[in-house]
Design a protein around this motif. Structure first.
Motif, mmCIF file in Angstrom:
data_model
loop_
_atom_site.group_PDB
_atom_site.id
_atom_site.type_symbol
_atom_site.label_atom_id
_atom_site.label_comp_id
_atom_site.label_asym_id
_atom_site.label_seq_id
_atom_site.Cartn_x
_atom_site.Cartn_y
_atom_site.Cartn_z
ATOM 1 N N LEU A 1 -4.052 -11.780 -1.309
ATOM 2 C CA LEU A 1 -2.106 -11.703 -1.351
ATOM 3 C C LEU A 1 -2.351 -12.324 -0.240
ATOM 4 C CD1 LEU A 1 -0.139 -12.810 -3.620
ATOM 5 C CD2 LEU A 1 0.205 -10.134 -2.842
ATOM 6 N N SER B 1 -4.934 -10.833 -4.667
ATOM 7 C CA SER B 1 -3.945 -10.190 -6.535
ATOM 8 C C SER B 1 -3.762 -9.314 -7.224
ATOM 9 C CB SER B 1 -3.488 -11.813 -6.776
ATOM 10 O OG SER B 1 -2.758 -12.052 -7.952
ATOM 11 N N ARG C 1 -0.134 -14.753 0.763
ATOM 12 C CA ARG C 1 -1.040 -16.345 0.875
ATOM 13 C C ARG C 1 -1.920 -17.441 1.605
ATOM 14 N NH1 ARG C 1 3.928 -16.436 -4.468
ATOM 15 N NH2 ARG C 1 2.812 -15.512 -5.924
ATOM 16 N N GLU D 1 10.951 -12.920 0.947
ATOM 17 C CA GLU D 1 10.509 -12.759 -0.739
ATOM 18 C C GLU D 1 9.428 -11.686 -1.139
ATOM 19 O OE1 GLU D 1 12.755 -14.462 -3.079
ATOM 20 O OE2 GLU D 1 13.560 -15.008 -1.444
ATOM 21 N N GLU E 1 10.663 -11.022 -9.514
ATOM 22 C CA GLU E 1 9.291 -11.083 -9.644
ATOM 23 C C GLU E 1 9.468 -11.728 -8.123
ATOM 24 O OE1 GLU E 1 7.932 -12.818 -13.909
ATOM 25 O OE2 GLU E 1 9.257 -14.349 -13.558
ATOM 26 N N PRO F 1 5.975 -11.544 -5.190
ATOM 27 C CA PRO F 1 4.612 -11.473 -5.199
ATOM 28 C C PRO F 1 3.616 -10.229 -4.814
ATOM 29 C CG PRO F 1 5.477 -12.741 -2.781
ATOM 30 C CD PRO F 1 6.405 -12.793 -4.327
ATOM 31 N N LEU F 2 4.725 -9.706 -3.525
ATOM 32 C CA LEU F 2 3.753 -8.056 -3.196
ATOM 33 C C LEU F 2 5.514 -7.060 -3.583
ATOM 34 C CD1 LEU F 2 1.771 -7.158 -2.049
ATOM 35 C CD2 LEU F 2 3.139 -7.895 0.325
ATOM 36 N N THR G 1 1.393 -6.769 -11.169
ATOM 37 C CA THR G 1 2.244 -6.440 -9.907
ATOM 38 C C THR G 1 1.396 -6.176 -8.769
ATOM 39 O OG1 THR G 1 4.105 -6.464 -10.826
ATOM 40 C CG2 THR G 1 4.622 -6.364 -8.271
ATOM 41 N N THR G 2 1.285 -7.465 -7.255
ATOM 42 C CA THR G 2 0.368 -6.694 -6.245
ATOM 43 C C THR G 2 1.011 -5.975 -5.324
ATOM 44 O OG1 THR G 2 -0.682 -8.598 -6.162
ATOM 45 C CG2 THR G 2 -0.720 -7.527 -4.744
#
Length: 376
Positions: free
Chosen positions: A9, A34, A69, A82, A157, A159-160, A191-192
């Motif tokens: 990720l 991920s 990503r 984000e 939420e 991504p990291l 969660t990463t």
């Protein structure tokens, strides 16, 4: 822990940060899959917080890339990335209620009030802060404030999730509770997480893998139990595993993954992650491998007791050998411990010891030429 995706990720590629002539990070390469929790550890000034700051966008790298990503985010503003960031000092707004704090990222993202209230209720339930929605941060304990800070970043939420020593301001009991909570939340959500800490116990308890920094360089990456039991260098053995580090002058290859070292007039075989002609090596010896009574096959060292510290369930003793080198031993509570200043013989269990590269230098750990000592 959650099952991780094999695809990374996050990727750091030759990440470098310089301040004038000073180098905070020197070509760091690291990938985080991920669903994985990677602990980033190292002593003060090693570059841990710099890595997090660069990923979050609070600083710009001198060179290298940060891929999320597959997209290079190195030059994006923090708000464009984000990502979720949990700080050591919670960073809650004191004039807002807990519900307002948790819902603030959603408000910035244009969520309507009804949807916002529903999501806030979900994440407060996740971190077990139901019933505290209307309270101000000052009305919560330190652990509760950290839960609220965690709920806030989980609300949208990301991504990291980046966590910068989130438990360091908490007392011992609350830290234990929060470690359990972070494990549970990571297990439930997948969660990463990139988790910065200087605390070895946190890294061992929480992480899927550990990345160890030293002086801006990434010196080791691997599962925490592997790095703890089989350190890859003297630095890793001393800093992360807490082992004694004893320089060894002569080491030769034995069978696969083992080396033969000289002790007195004989030889013993130990596990090895490094050996070879011209390679400076050390024996990484766990404190629990130091014995006060002889056992068959154990070498012994003449030593003098320097200090004794009672740790509750065990006793830590510092010994001086060879006039300049300290060895730490840990013994179960109730064993008779010699007094400071007393001269004794120490016995070394080599089970669990490992021969590693000497990357700390004799001036840092003292010089012990084991093959020259008169050992039984």
């Amino acid at each position: 822990m959650m099952k991780q995706n094999s695809e990374p990720l996050l990727e750091l590629r030759a990440l470098t940060k310089e301040y004038g002539r000073g180098v905070a990070l020197a070509g760091v390469n690291l990938s985080v899959r991920s669903g994985e929790l990677v602990a980033l550890v190292g002593p003060s000034g090693s570059g841990k917080s710099t890595v997090l700051s660069l990923i979050a966008g609070f600083q710009v790298p001198t060179s290298g890339q940060i891929l999320l990503r597959g997209q290079d985010i190195s030059r994006l503003a923090p708000g464009q990335r984000e990502l979720g960031v949990v700080f050591q000092n919670y960073a809650l707004f004191p004039h807002m209620t807990i519900a307002e704090n948790v819902g603030y990222p959603l408000k910035l993202r244009g969520w309507d009030p009804a949807r916002r209230r529903e999501r806030v209720a979900e994440v407060l339930d996740l971190v077990r802060l139901n019933g505290h929605e209307a309270k101000r941060p000052r009305q919560l304990s330190g652990g509760q404030q950290q839960r609220a800070a965690l709920a806030r970043v989980l609300s949208f939420e990301p991504p990291l999730l980046l966590m910068d020593e989130p438990l360091s301001a908490l007392d011992r009991e609350i830290r234990g509770e929060m470690k359990a909570e972070i494990r549970r939340i990571h297990r439930e959500l997948g969660t990463t997480i990139l988790y910065v800490t200087h605390d070895r116990d946190e890294a061992l308890a929480l992480s899927d893998r550990v990345a160890i920094l030293r002086g801006g360089h990434l010196v080791a990456v691997g599962p925490p139990t592997e790095l703890f039991r089989a350190p890859t260098s003297a630095f890793v053995g001393r800093f992360f595993s807490g082992h004694n580090i004893l320089p060894i002058a002569n080491a030769t290859a034995a069978d696969s993954g083992h080396a033969r070292i000289q002790i007195g007039g004989g030889e013993v075989v130990v596990r090895a992650t490094a050996f070879g002609s011209g390679t400076r090596t050390c024996l990484a010896l766990p404190p629990h491998n130091v014995r006060l009574q002889p056992e068959p096959g154990m070498p012994n060292l003449p030593a003098r007791v320097v200090d004794v510290a009672y740790l509750g369930h065990e006793t830590e003793v510092i010994f001086l050998i060879n006039s300049e080198t300290h060895i730490v031993g840990r013994f179960p509570y109730g064993i008779k411990i010699p007094d400071p200043g007393e001269a004794i013989d120490l016995y070394l269990s080599l089970e669990g010891a490992v021969l590693v590269v000497d990357d700390v230098g004799a001036e840092d750990v003292g010089r012990v030429e084991l093959q020259q000592l008169e050992l039984a």
